[in-house]
Design a protein around this motif. Sequence first.
Motif, mmCIF file in Angstrom:
data_model
loop_
_atom_site.group_PDB
_atom_site.id
_atom_site.type_symbol
_atom_site.label_atom_id
_atom_site.label_comp_id
_atom_site.label_asym_id
_atom_site.label_seq_id
_atom_site.Cartn_x
_atom_site.Cartn_y
_atom_site.Cartn_z
ATOM 1 N N VAL A 184 34.023 50.602 35.697
ATOM 2 C CA VAL A 184 34.930 49.938 36.630
ATOM 3 C C VAL A 184 34.887 50.649 37.978
ATOM 4 O O VAL A 184 34.937 51.876 38.051
ATOM 5 C CB VAL A 184 36.374 49.940 36.062
ATOM 6 C CG1 VAL A 184 37.363 49.443 37.097
ATOM 7 C CG2 VAL A 184 36.439 49.091 34.808
ATOM 8 N N ILE A 212 36.749 43.513 43.525
ATOM 9 C CA ILE A 212 37.304 42.812 42.360
ATOM 10 C C ILE A 212 38.378 43.699 41.738
ATOM 11 O O ILE A 212 38.181 44.907 41.570
ATOM 12 C CB ILE A 212 36.200 42.500 41.329
ATOM 13 C CG1 ILE A 212 35.119 41.615 41.954
ATOM 14 C CG2 ILE A 212 36.786 41.819 40.099
ATOM 15 C CD1 ILE A 212 33.929 41.366 41.051
ATOM 16 N N ALA A 213 39.496 43.092 41.372
ATOM 17 C CA ALA A 213 40.608 43.840 40.786
ATOM 18 C C ALA A 213 40.159 44.548 39.501
ATOM 19 O O ALA A 213 39.311 44.020 38.764
ATOM 20 C CB ALA A 213 41.776 42.903 40.485
ATOM 21 N N TRP A 244 41.755 45.033 36.705
ATOM 22 C CA TRP A 244 42.057 44.275 35.482
ATOM 23 C C TRP A 244 41.014 43.181 35.236
ATOM 24 O O TRP A 244 40.640 42.908 34.104
ATOM 25 C CB TRP A 244 43.474 43.690 35.523
ATOM 26 C CG TRP A 244 43.645 42.577 36.527
ATOM 27 C CD1 TRP A 244 44.060 42.691 37.814
ATOM 28 C CD2 TRP A 244 43.373 41.188 36.316
ATOM 29 N NE1 TRP A 244 44.064 41.464 38.433
ATOM 30 C CE2 TRP A 244 43.655 40.514 37.528
ATOM 31 C CE3 TRP A 244 42.922 40.437 35.235
ATOM 32 C CZ2 TRP A 244 43.510 39.143 37.687
ATOM 33 C CZ3 TRP A 244 42.777 39.070 35.384
ATOM 34 C CH2 TRP A 244 43.072 38.435 36.599
ATOM 35 N N LEU A 245 40.520 42.570 36.325
ATOM 36 C CA LEU A 245 39.520 41.515 36.187
ATOM 37 C C LEU A 245 38.173 42.100 35.762
ATOM 38 O O LEU A 245 37.469 41.513 34.933
ATOM 39 C CB LEU A 245 39.382 40.742 37.498
ATOM 40 C CG LEU A 245 38.446 39.534 37.480
ATOM 41 C CD1 LEU A 245 38.863 38.540 36.400
ATOM 42 C CD2 LEU A 245 38.428 38.867 38.845
ATOM 43 N N GLN A 246 37.843 43.257 36.306
ATOM 44 C CA GLN A 246 36.612 43.923 35.890
ATOM 45 C C GLN A 246 36.670 44.261 34.397
ATOM 46 O O GLN A 246 35.698 44.044 33.664
ATOM 47 C CB GLN A 246 36.399 45.209 36.696
ATOM 48 C CG GLN A 246 36.082 44.988 38.154
ATOM 49 C CD GLN A 246 35.920 46.299 38.888
ATOM 50 O OE1 GLN A 246 35.118 47.134 38.469
ATOM 51 N NE2 GLN A 246 36.675 46.473 39.972
ATOM 52 N N LEU A 269 38.503 42.803 32.147
ATOM 53 C CA LEU A 269 38.460 41.540 31.403
ATOM 54 C C LEU A 269 37.025 41.043 31.262
ATOM 55 O O LEU A 269 36.589 40.664 30.170
ATOM 56 C CB LEU A 269 39.322 40.483 32.103
ATOM 57 C CG LEU A 269 39.329 39.098 31.460
ATOM 58 C CD1 LEU A 269 40.005 39.163 30.082
ATOM 59 C CD2 LEU A 269 40.040 38.096 32.356
ATOM 60 N N ILE A 270 36.270 41.065 32.357
ATOM 61 C CA ILE A 270 34.874 40.612 32.325
ATOM 62 C C ILE A 270 34.048 41.496 31.388
ATOM 63 O O ILE A 270 33.270 40.993 30.562
ATOM 64 C CB ILE A 270 34.279 40.583 33.749
ATOM 65 C CG1 ILE A 270 34.952 39.493 34.570
ATOM 66 C CG2 ILE A 270 32.772 40.378 33.701
ATOM 67 C CD1 ILE A 270 34.656 39.561 36.061
#
Length: 149
Positions: free
Chosen positions: A78, A84-85, A87-89, A91-92
């Motif tokens: 990360v 990119i946030a 949390w989104l990283q 999640l991906i």
Amino acid sequence: MSSVLLTNPTLYSVIQKLGALYLVWLGGQRIYLTKKVGVTSRESHITSSKRTFIESVIVDVLNPKAAMFYFAFLPQFVNEVGSIAVWLQLLILGIFTNLMFSSADLLSVLMASHLHERFKTRSHWVDFFSRWSGSIFILLGVMALVNSS
């Protein structure tokens, strides 16, 4: 759930012990069904898809090591200062990791299906491997119990 497990070592230990006991129970059931019911290729005791799914969910929920894996492994990939946030990283990365694990599961199912076809005519192999797999489950459960102390 993983954050709760990280902050509550007692809960982690309880879930780990429950998972170990569940493995022992699954192994005992495997051996019992082979011996008592006579699980052979001609008298196949195939569980329903729904039951298989429920058992796999129980195994996943009682395996806190998967959650610990995500927290130990994924954060190193990360970029905290990226566009990119975080949390989104995560999640991906989590979705990608689950896709990879699911692909491995799919290959295992395909291999098991192939082996099932080959064992249809060799019932003594089915009996042997059924008892063997039950013994392995029991061994893994006992090892997990011993190591959870």
